[in-house]
Design a protein around this motif. Structure first.
Motif, PDB file in Angstrom:
ATOM      1  N   ARG A  62       3.751  -6.398 -14.207  1.00 40.69           N
ATOM      2  CA  ARG A  62       4.116  -5.188 -14.537  1.00 40.69           C
ATOM      3  C   ARG A  62       5.598  -4.953 -14.780  1.00 40.69           C
ATOM      4  N   ARG A  63       6.402  -5.803 -13.793  1.00 38.82           N
ATOM      5  CA  ARG A  63       7.829  -6.039 -14.111  1.00 38.82           C
ATOM      6  C   ARG A  63       8.200  -6.611 -15.212  1.00 38.82           C
ATOM      7  N   LEU A  64       7.488  -7.315 -15.863  1.00 44.63           N
ATOM      8  CA  LEU A  64       7.880  -8.001 -17.095  1.00 44.63           C
ATOM      9  C   LEU A  64       7.418  -6.983 -18.460  1.00 44.63           C
ATOM     10  N   GLY A  65       6.812  -5.795 -18.138  1.00 46.15           N
ATOM     11  CA  GLY A  65       6.569  -4.878 -19.082  1.00 46.15           C
ATOM     12  C   GLY A  65       5.012  -4.855 -19.677  1.00 46.15           C
ATOM     13  N   ALA A  66       4.138  -5.213 -19.293  1.00 43.27           N
ATOM     14  CA  ALA A  66       2.756  -5.474 -19.587  1.00 43.27           C
ATOM     15  C   ALA A  66       2.008  -4.554 -19.327  1.00 43.27           C
ATOM     16  N   VAL A  67       1.138  -4.185 -20.053  1.00 42.18           N
ATOM     17  CA  VAL A  67       0.225  -3.117 -19.692  1.00 42.18           C
ATOM     18  C   VAL A  67      -0.909  -3.839 -18.703  1.00 42.18           C
ATOM     19  N   VAL A  68      -1.258  -3.479 -17.669  1.00 46.59           N
ATOM     20  CA  VAL A  68      -2.028  -4.368 -16.540  1.00 46.59           C
ATOM     21  C   VAL A  68      -3.246  -3.729 -16.166  1.00 46.59           C
ATOM     22  N   THR A  69      -4.440  -4.504 -16.212  1.00 47.97           N
ATOM     23  CA  THR A  69      -5.652  -4.208 -15.510  1.00 47.97           C
ATOM     24  C   THR A  69      -6.183  -5.056 -14.659  1.00 47.97           C
ATOM     25  N   ALA A  70      -7.119  -4.715 -13.983  1.00 48.49           N
ATOM     26  CA  ALA A  70      -7.295  -5.851 -12.636  1.00 48.49           C
ATOM     27  C   ALA A  70      -8.916  -5.482 -12.320  1.00 48.49           C
ATOM     28  N   THR A  71      -9.566  -6.367 -11.560  1.00 54.38           N
ATOM     29  CA  THR A  71     -10.773  -6.165 -11.144  1.00 54.38           C
ATOM     30  C   THR A  71     -10.865  -7.151 -10.082  1.00 54.38           C
ATOM     31  N   ASP A  72     -11.762  -6.470  -9.239  1.00 57.21           N
ATOM     32  CA  ASP A  72     -12.257  -7.394  -7.693  1.00 57.21           C
ATOM     33  C   ASP A  72     -13.479  -6.762  -7.256  1.00 57.21           C
ATOM     34  N   VAL A  73     -14.290  -7.328  -6.464  1.00 54.12           N
ATOM     35  CA  VAL A  73     -15.462  -6.913  -5.914  1.00 54.12           C
ATOM     36  C   VAL A  73     -15.294  -6.152  -4.467  1.00 54.12           C
ATOM     37  N   ARG A  74     -14.016  -6.183  -3.777  1.00 54.33           N
ATOM     38  CA  ARG A  74     -13.693  -5.403  -2.756  1.00 54.33           C
ATOM     39  C   ARG A  74     -13.386  -4.212  -2.938  1.00 54.33           C
ATOM     40  N   PRO A  75     -14.159  -3.107  -2.405  1.00 52.41           N
ATOM     41  CA  PRO A  75     -13.516  -1.565  -2.662  1.00 52.41           C
ATOM     42  C   PRO A  75     -12.069  -1.421  -2.326  1.00 52.41           C
ATOM     43  N   ALA A  76     -11.723  -1.840  -1.094  1.00 53.57           N
ATOM     44  CA  ALA A  76     -10.288  -1.603  -0.928  1.00 53.57           C
ATOM     45  C   ALA A  76      -9.151  -1.890  -1.773  1.00 53.57           C
ATOM     46  N   ALA A  77      -9.517  -3.032  -2.889  1.00 52.93           N
ATOM     47  CA  ALA A  77      -8.780  -3.470  -3.876  1.00 52.93           C
ATOM     48  C   ALA A  77      -8.404  -2.366  -4.781  1.00 52.93           C
ATOM     49  N   LYS A  78      -9.359  -1.445  -4.977  1.00 46.66           N
ATOM     50  CA  LYS A  78      -8.893  -0.522  -6.226  1.00 46.66           C
ATOM     51  C   LYS A  78      -7.816   0.413  -5.878  1.00 46.66           C
ATOM     52  N   GLU A  79      -7.629   0.940  -4.599  1.00 45.26           N
ATOM     53  CA  GLU A  79      -6.379   1.674  -4.211  1.00 45.26           C
ATOM     54  C   GLU A  79      -5.220   0.639  -4.421  1.00 45.26           C
ATOM     55  N   GLN A  80      -5.283  -0.626  -3.987  1.00 48.79           N
ATOM     56  CA  GLN A  80      -4.013  -1.325  -3.967  1.00 48.79           C
ATOM     57  C   GLN A  80      -3.758  -1.742  -5.443  1.00 48.79           C
ATOM     58  N   VAL A  81      -4.572  -1.845  -6.425  1.00 48.39           N
ATOM     59  CA  VAL A  81      -4.356  -2.081  -7.953  1.00 48.39           C
ATOM     60  C   VAL A  81      -3.527  -0.874  -8.228  1.00 48.39           C
ATOM     61  N   GLU A  82      -4.240   0.367  -8.091  1.00 45.88           N
ATOM     62  CA  GLU A  82      -3.666   1.230  -8.740  1.00 45.88           C
ATOM     63  C   GLU A  82      -2.231   1.858  -8.081  1.00 45.88           C
ATOM     64  N   SER A  83      -2.045   1.512  -6.899  1.00 40.83           N
ATOM     65  CA  SER A  83      -0.723   1.598  -6.312  1.00 40.83           C
ATOM     66  C   SER A  83       0.386   0.738  -7.003  1.00 40.83           C
TER      67      SER A  83
END
Length: 376
Positions: free
Chosen positions: A188-209
């Motif tokens: 993100r700091r380098l300017g990319a459009v970033v998506t991510a995945t993980d099987v842990r539910p708690a990760a969703k909020e962290q990714v979006e933050s």
């Protein structure tokens, strides 16, 4: 006064060191004496003169450093000659990789060493300053994106010029643990459009933050997909098939993929098949952080960049060693915090083996393998 020895890492590709001048000062202030093998910090850009200025004694050889050592700090497990040079009953603290490096584990046990694996330090509040896996994974995630940028033949950020617009790179991070979250933040700091995945539910909020979009099949199994220790559970074949279909469609649109999935004590799970790799655009880059434990990506090879149908698969093992100055500083602080558990209130060497942190990290003691998960 307990004596701590720090020797040069001798394993191929290992440029980190287990103590830096800053942590030497901390250890001496805490009542330890520190001996550093000459040249131990050279590969990480820490000269001998800085160790001496910090109060350490310099030893010409590893054997000289180890001869008086009550405690040995290492990054990886000491090699056979160093284990042979240990005092009987010496304490060894390192990233021992005990599940895979059984030979070193058994050699330490045979020597009578009391060995602690920093990988086994529990993830509890009290032990946060000792969490070497997290400190090193954080830098691995950062470095993975830097390596991706090096291998990628295009720019990361969107650039608007008189000659036209350069579109931003699309980066997909698979696994949103410590390494994955840092990879997201760096991309993100380098300017990319970033998506991510993980099987842990708690990760969703962290990714979006962090400003990235979360990609996952969010069914009932997904909601239960995390252990009490915060690690991902192994998912059912049915869930894996649904997730693979979603990921396969998403991969076709990505420029860079960073895979970070690891399960402690087990081979790295396969996240990308050869068919999925082949479905990506020519010029795309995949960085497989888990390559040392078998890899997340079909075709990845340790310390190689493999090209498969126009897609580069970067498989550098030991990414923290590629940023050795900072990795050593963080790891040294982890060890300095751990050292406080090895002495009593009077500064005498007296580890409390009933302490929950020491109990969890202990792997050899009294001439035998001591950790329940490693016996047999």
């Amino acid at each position: 006064m307990p004596v701590i020895a720090v020797t040069r890492e001798r394993r191929p590709g290992e440029s980190r060191v287990a103590a830096v001048p800053e942590t030497v000062k901390r250890l001496i202030a805490a009542g330890f004496s520190v001996i550093v093998e000459a040249g131990a910090g050279a590969a990480a850009s820490y000269p001998d003169a800085d160790y001496k200025a910090a109060g350490a004694s310099l030893a010409k050889t590893a054997r000289d450093a180890l001869a008086k050592a009550d405690i040995v700090f290492h990054v990886r497990a000491p090699e056979a000659a160093e284990i042979a040079a240990l005092k009987t009953g010496a304490i060894v603290v390192a990233l021992l990789d005990p599940h895979q490096d059984r030979k070193s584990l058994e050699a330490l046990a045979k020597k009578g060493a009391t060995a602690f694996a920093m990988e086994f330090v529990p993830r509890i509040t009290r032990a946060q300053a000792m969490d070497a896996l997290s400190s090193q994974a954080n830098l691995a995630g950062y470095r993975a994106v830097i390596e991706a940028a090096e291998a990628y033949g295009k720019a990361f950020p969107m650039m608007m010029t008189a000659a036209g617009t350069v579109p931003p790179a699309k980066v997909f991070v698979m696994g949103a643990g410590v390494a994955g979250l840092q990879a997201i933040a760096t991309a993100r700091r380098l300017g990319a459009v970033v998506t991510a995945t993980d099987v842990r539910p708690a990760a969703k909020e962290q990714v979006e933050s962090l400003g990235a979009k979360f990609v996952a099949v969010e069914d009932e199994e997904f909601k239960q997909a995390e252990t009490a220790a915060g690690y991902a559970k192994e998912m059912s074949q049915e869930y894996q098939a649904k997730q693979a279909a979603l990921v396969s469609d998403h991969l076709k649109k990505q420029d860079i993929v960073v895979t970070t999935a690891l399960i402690p004590g087990r081979p790295a799970p396969k996240l990308l098949s050869a068919q999925q790799v082949a479905s990506m655009k020519p010029g795309s880059v995949i960085v497989d952080i888990a390559v040392e434990q078998g890899g997340n990506v079909a075709g990845s090879r340790p310390d190689q960049i493999v090209e498969a149908q126009g897609v580069k698969i970067v498989g550098y093992a030991n990414l923290p060693a590629r940023i050795a100055y900072d990795a050593s500083a963080l790891y040294g602080r982890n060890l300095a915090a751990f050292a406080g558990l090895l002495v009593d209130k009077d500064g005498k060497l007296a580890p409390d083996f009933d302490d929950e942190i020491l109990k969890a990290a202990l792997v050899t003691k009294g001439g035998a393998v001591a950790h329940p998960a490693l016996k047999g």
